[in-house]
Design a protein around this motif. Sequence first.
Motif, short mmCIF file in Angstrom:
data_model
loop_
_atom_site.label_atom_id
_atom_site.label_comp_id
_atom_site.label_asym_id
_atom_site.label_seq_id
_atom_site.Cartn_x
_atom_site.Cartn_y
_atom_site.Cartn_z
N MET A 1 92.33 42.61 -104.47
CA MET A 1 91.39 41.68 -105.09
C MET A 1 90.62 42.34 -106.23
SD MET A 1 90.10 38.68 -105.28
CE MET A 1 90.67 37.86 -103.77
N LYS A 2 90.20 43.60 -106.00
CA LYS A 2 89.45 44.32 -107.03
C LYS A 2 90.29 44.52 -108.28
CE LYS A 2 86.59 48.41 -107.65
NZ LYS A 2 86.06 49.67 -107.06
N THR A 3 91.60 44.79 -108.08
CA THR A 3 92.51 44.98 -109.22
C THR A 3 92.63 43.69 -110.02
OG1 THR A 3 93.77 46.59 -107.92
CG2 THR A 3 94.83 45.69 -109.90
N VAL A 4 92.75 42.56 -109.32
CA VAL A 4 92.86 41.26 -109.98
C VAL A 4 91.61 40.96 -110.80
CG1 VAL A 4 93.04 38.77 -109.61
CG2 VAL A 4 94.43 40.33 -108.24
N LEU A 5 90.43 41.23 -110.21
CA LEU A 5 89.17 41.00 -110.91
C LEU A 5 89.04 41.87 -112.15
CD1 LEU A 5 86.64 40.66 -107.93
CD2 LEU A 5 87.38 38.85 -109.50
N ASN A 6 89.46 43.11 -112.04
CA ASN A 6 89.40 44.02 -113.19
C ASN A 6 90.30 43.54 -114.33
OD1 ASN A 6 87.56 45.77 -112.03
ND2 ASN A 6 89.14 47.09 -111.13
N ARG A 7 91.51 43.08 -113.98
CA ARG A 7 92.43 42.55 -115.01
C ARG A 7 91.86 41.28 -115.63
NH1 ARG A 7 98.43 43.24 -112.16
NH2 ARG A 7 98.51 45.53 -112.29
N TRP A 8 91.25 40.45 -114.80
CA TRP A 8 90.65 39.21 -115.30
C TRP A 8 89.52 39.51 -116.29
CZ3 TRP A 8 91.28 34.18 -115.85
CH2 TRP A 8 90.17 33.36 -116.04
N ASN A 9 88.67 40.47 -115.97
CA ASN A 9 87.55 40.84 -116.83
C ASN A 9 88.02 41.45 -118.14
OD1 ASN A 9 85.56 39.95 -115.05
ND2 ASN A 9 85.52 41.91 -113.95
N ARG A 10 89.15 42.15 -118.10
CA ARG A 10 89.68 42.79 -119.32
C ARG A 10 90.25 41.78 -120.31
NH1 ARG A 10 91.53 47.18 -115.91
NH2 ARG A 10 93.59 46.21 -115.76
N LEU A 11 90.53 40.57 -119.85
CA LEU A 11 91.09 39.55 -120.73
C LEU A 11 90.11 39.13 -121.83
CD1 LEU A 11 92.95 37.16 -118.27
CD2 LEU A 11 93.99 38.64 -120.00
N GLY A 12 88.82 39.16 -121.53
CA GLY A 12 87.83 38.67 -122.49
C GLY A 12 87.55 37.19 -122.25
#
Length: 406
Positions: A1-12
């Motif tokens: 879940m943390k990995t998914v959130l990090n990728r989501w935040n990196r999208l802008g």
Amino acid sequence: MKTVLNRWNRLGLVKQIIIGLIIGIILALTIPETAQPITIVGELFVGALKAIAPVLVLFLVISAFAQHKKGQQTNMKSIISLYIIGTFCAAVVAVIASFLFPVRLNLVNSPEGFQAPEGLSEVLQSLLLNIVDNPINAIIESNFIGILAWAIVFGLAFRRTPDTTKTMLQDISNAVLKVVEWVIKLAPFGILGLVFESISTSGLDALISYGKLLVVLIGCMLIVALVTNPLIVYMLSRKNPYPLVLTCLKESGITAFFTRSSAANIPVNMKLSEKLGLNKDTYSVSIPLGATINMAGAAVTISVLTLATAHTLDIEVNFVTALILSFIATISACGASGVVGGSLLLIPLATSLFGIPTDVAMQVVGIGFIIGVVQDSAETALNSSTDVVFTAAAEEREKRKVNKMN
């Protein structure tokens, strides 16, 4: 879940909003009934923005004026001039487009429960009364003219207080900005719910019969956003205006398009102004003021629908009358936020210039409500994004003046 959130935040944020937009459209076109509960997400997002905006404006303006030092540059005169000039230019663009591409309307039944202002005096009176509204009531009713006026008064009063008090005001202002940042992070989910609600409720078919009218309206707004405004910015800055204009359309216009509320978009514009490195003492006042009086999109709507009514009734419109209409549309648009129903309910005021009966004009207002899902969204996007464009342009102009002096 943390990995998914990090990728989501990196999208802008912009990419996240586009994803939310696409998902909302797909759900509305495929499973509208099953996904109906999603609409609450959009309502919560807009509600949160509208709730925090009055508090944000109040404390930002109080803090800015309390800590303002004599001789400190805020560029407000230039910005207010730009707001008025930009709105008038938008009205002129709409008038020209209406002559080149005349639209005839199929009049529908009048909307019920709405009352148009009887004249410019009523619009101006409403605007003035909003200034002296009870400050608590102004916050509750999101009366930004009243909030702005009282915030300036309290800010001037706080100038005489100790530095510790001014620091406290600054800390409160920063805390409110942090809350705004949290709310804005929810924009992709809010827009998903908003676009789902718009398409599943109104559908696309309802807009087809008014296609030509929408093309003229949206075309005028695009010309203002991509030609008129950049030209004004270039005349002030002597730099390529499109990086600024496109950034504002992307980061402010998209959110405003789906929230359909200049007030709700104030926190977004504040954040964008901070990101652009603008003077906080300036944008903390100019952004809420722009949400009230900078209404290029409203001027377009009033002008286009008024002339469409005139064309429908075979009323001949000469150059002088068209010019007068541009002035009326400008003044009316600046007072639109003080009238329940916004720009659409100011159409009867403008049509009275041609002697068109109010009952006929209110039928045109009815058409406005039908196409409002697109018209009002585009209008708000233009109005709100232009607030930041002109605030940045005025600041760039002052920098040029300083550089010339040096």
